[in-house]
Design an enzyme around this catalytic site. Sequence first.
Site, PDB file in Angstrom:
ATOM      1  CD  GLU A  82      -3.011  -1.417   0.172  1.00  0.00           C
ATOM      2  OE1 GLU A  82      -3.086  -0.099  -0.781  1.00  0.00           O
ATOM      3  OE2 GLU A  82      -3.572  -2.390   0.115  1.00  0.00           O
ATOM      4  CD  GLN A  84      -1.944   2.806  -2.250  1.00  0.00           C
ATOM      5  OE1 GLN A  84      -0.887   2.286  -2.627  1.00  0.00           O
ATOM      6  NE2 GLN A  84      -2.929   2.318  -1.856  1.00  0.00           N
TER       7      GLN A  84
END
Length: 195
Positions: A82, A84
């Site tokens: 994850e 981002q």
Amino acid sequence: MQLKQGVVDVEEDAMYSALVLTCQPRSVAVIKSNKDTRYGLQSIVTHDGEKFPCWPIADLSSFSQEIGHDAYEKLNVIGIDEAQFFHDLYDFCRKAADCDGKTVIVAGLDGDYLRRRFGSVLDIIPLADSVTKLTARCELCGKRAFFTLRRTEERQTELIGGADLYMPVCRKHYVSGQVVREATSAFEYRKVQSG
């Protein structure tokens, strides 16, 4: 300072792709954002239900302190899930690979549900030794799914969820799904205005 040769591998994640499948048994640590509490804070879970321990942190710059200097030095591979959600992704990956000799495997979304840049995954492409754009299967037709269609009317960019909130779709079903969503929103807006 002696530079050690490292590697940055970027996996631009599609829904249902898994970082953990690429980490081979070596001295590995997996990091995830502490924002992601879907399957518990101390683990990442594949969409097949396989569970792996991880380090949940707010920012990557605190990782070596969290794990301890000696433990960090012994690591060969750092997986970031994850990605981002980490604002300091670029600086961390550059230092870990260029200075510390780590292999960094990054999995994250390159775009949001509106197909706009999401986080800083795209910023680390110039650092990467390899980039793999992973895909899922369209939930509606089975073709390759490059996009994520949000199932809810929520509008914020950062909405953490799984199959309850998102579905992987091909271009055709993404575009037709967005058209339906926009028409529904316009209809609801007019209904409220006239009501």
